[in-house]
Motif scaffolding. Structure first.
Motif, PDB file in Angstrom:
ATOM      1  N   ASP A  74       0.827  -1.207   0.000  1.00  0.00           N
ATOM      2  CA  ASP A  74       0.000   0.000   0.000  1.00  0.00           C
ATOM      3  C   ASP A  74       0.860   1.256   0.000  1.00  0.00           C
ATOM      4  N   HIS A  75       0.264   2.350  -0.466  1.00  0.00           N
ATOM      5  CA  HIS A  75       0.971   3.621  -0.576  1.00  0.00           C
ATOM      6  C   HIS A  75       1.198   4.252   0.797  1.00  0.00           C
ATOM      7  N   ASP A  76       2.468   4.411   1.155  1.00  0.00           N
ATOM      8  CA  ASP A  76       2.871   5.174   2.341  1.00  0.00           C
ATOM      9  C   ASP A  76       2.284   4.653   3.647  1.00  0.00           C
TER      10      ASP A  76
ATOM     11  N   ALA B 256       4.190  11.189   9.264  1.00  0.00           N
ATOM     12  CA  ALA B 256       4.305  12.525   8.661  1.00  0.00           C
ATOM     13  C   ALA B 256       3.702  12.533   7.260  1.00  0.00           C
ATOM     14  N   LEU B 257       3.927  11.467   6.508  1.00  0.00           N
ATOM     15  CA  LEU B 257       3.350  11.386   5.162  1.00  0.00           C
ATOM     16  C   LEU B 257       1.829  11.267   5.214  1.00  0.00           C
ATOM     17  N   THR B 258       1.328  10.529   6.216  1.00  0.00           N
ATOM     18  CA  THR B 258      -0.119  10.399   6.382  1.00  0.00           C
ATOM     19  C   THR B 258      -0.752  11.740   6.694  1.00  0.00           C
TER      20      THR B 258
ATOM     21  N   ALA C 276     -12.022   5.554   1.911  1.00  0.00           N
ATOM     22  CA  ALA C 276     -10.637   5.376   2.370  1.00  0.00           C
ATOM     23  C   ALA C 276     -10.654   4.503   3.614  1.00  0.00           C
ATOM     24  N   GLY C 277     -10.468   3.211   3.433  1.00  0.00           N
ATOM     25  CA  GLY C 277     -10.571   2.294   4.548  1.00  0.00           C
ATOM     26  C   GLY C 277      -9.422   2.396   5.532  1.00  0.00           C
ATOM     27  N   GLY C 278      -8.293   2.954   5.090  1.00  0.00           N
ATOM     28  CA  GLY C 278      -7.121   3.038   5.962  1.00  0.00           C
ATOM     29  C   GLY C 278      -6.642   4.456   6.133  1.00  0.00           C
ATOM     30  N   GLU C 279      -5.355   4.582   6.513  1.00  0.00           N
ATOM     31  CA  GLU C 279      -4.766   5.884   6.786  1.00  0.00           C
ATOM     32  C   GLU C 279      -4.397   6.629   5.510  1.00  0.00           C
ATOM     33  N   SER C 280      -4.157   5.889   4.447  1.00  0.00           N
ATOM     34  CA  SER C 280      -3.560   6.467   3.247  1.00  0.00           C
ATOM     35  C   SER C 280      -4.635   6.967   2.285  1.00  0.00           C
ATOM     36  N   VAL C 281      -5.195   8.140   2.584  1.00  0.00           N
ATOM     37  CA  VAL C 281      -6.243   8.712   1.743  1.00  0.00           C
ATOM     38  C   VAL C 281      -5.612   9.348   0.511  1.00  0.00           C
ATOM     39  N   GLY C 282      -6.252   9.170  -0.635  1.00  0.00           N
ATOM     40  CA  GLY C 282      -5.670   9.699  -1.869  1.00  0.00           C
ATOM     41  C   GLY C 282      -6.728  10.132  -2.864  1.00  0.00           C
ATOM     42  N   ARG C 283      -6.260  10.540  -4.031  1.00  0.00           N
ATOM     43  CA  ARG C 283      -7.158  11.038  -5.071  1.00  0.00           C
ATOM     44  C   ARG C 283      -8.206  10.019  -5.518  1.00  0.00           C
ATOM     45  N   PRO C 284      -7.888   8.716  -5.588  1.00  0.00           N
ATOM     46  CA  PRO C 284      -8.935   7.777  -5.982  1.00  0.00           C
ATOM     47  C   PRO C 284     -10.148   7.804  -5.059  1.00  0.00           C
TER      48      PRO C 284
END
Length: 281
Positions: A39-41, A94-96, A126-134
């Motif tokens: 997963d991303h980050d 920090a990235l999150t 966004a099921g997890g911490e890594s929210v994104g554009r999708p």
């Protein structure tokens, strides 16, 4: 009997639509021997995947995917590191936080364009911490502002579009060092997405190898047969190891299947065996 693997997958903990356990269950149904959650980050899906692996008899490899702070697209996978790895968490936190801030800025831009999407609308996907554009795109589809996720990107969310906001990224050197500090191995993912020629990639990858890069993705859903051969030869020429995967995102990447990509990809277990030979822990 040959065993096959998939070392590049995304779950609901970033921008996929299958939970980590659902990915592992699917791998079991497909007869795969090993899977990496990348997963991303975030590492938030790895523990669930490992537990599911014990349940279904699937070997689970700890993984992650980072976007590189670069003037052209580049992603680096971290694979086969010691887990849990608390020393990586501060950087990931920090990235999150930056991803959350980026989402808020993009929602404000969309509001100025007459598109009213709340954070709660996005977090539904966004099921997890890594929210994104999708996830923003999925919320836009649900609320009827666009017909498809692709349309959301093409009109609003892609680089250069009116709601795009740049996010914080690490340099390639920082990512490689972070992965290595945690006992993992680093691989440049989907090389074709860099937009560089094979000769240009030779120079780029040579430099990254000098800074500790372990390998490159030798198998990927979007590679043509010629690309795959060229990139695997590049790895041989530079004495690097290879990884490979479908880049599975569930319903967020139509017609990309776990293990086989668009239907004909097969990554032999020997690829994972070679990665294990180079373990740092």
């Amino acid at each position: 009997m040959e065993k096959y693997i998939d070392l590049h997958t995304h779950s609901t903990c970033s921008d996929g639509t299958f939970t980590p356990e659902e990915i592992i269950k699917k791998a079991y149904e497909l007869g795969l021997a090993a899977v990496a959650i990348t997963d991303h980050d975030t590492l938030s899906g790895v523990k669930e995947a490992i537990e599911a692996g014990k349940k279904y008899g699937i070997e689970v490899i700890a993984g992650i995917e980072f976007s590189v702070d670069n003037d052209y697209p580049m992603h680096i996978l971290g694979l086969d590191f010691s887990f849990p790895c608390s020393s990586m968490e501060n950087t990931l936190n920090a990235l999150t936080a930056d991803r959350q801030d980026r989402m808020k800025k993009m929602l404000l831009k969309l509001k100025d364009l007459g598109i009213s999407i709340d954070e709660s609308d996005v977090m539904e996907f966004a099921g997890g911490e890594s929210v994104g554009r999708p996830h923003i795109a999925q919320a836009m589809v649900k609320k009827g502002y666009v017909s498809t996720i692709l349309e959301a990107f093409q009109k609003y969310l892609a680089f250069g579009m009116p709601a795009y906001v740049k996010r914080k990224k690490l340099t390639a050197y920082e990512i490689i060092n972070l992965i290595k500090e945690n006992g993992g191995q680093s691989f440049v993912a989907h090389l074709h997405q860099t937009g560089k020629t094979t000769d240009e990639l030779y120079e780029i990858i040579s430099d990254l190898k000098a800074h500790g890069l372990d390998g490159i993705e030798g198998y990927h859903t979007e590679y043509t047969a010629e690309m795959g051969m060229d990139y695997r030869k590049l790895a041989d020429d530079l004495e690097l190891i290879i990884s490979g995967g479908s880049d599975f995102h569930g319903n967020n990447k139509v017609n990309v299947n776990l293990g086989t990509g668009r239907g004909d990809m097969k990554i032999p277990y020997s690829v994972l065996e070679n990665i294990k030979k180079h373990r740092l822990y």
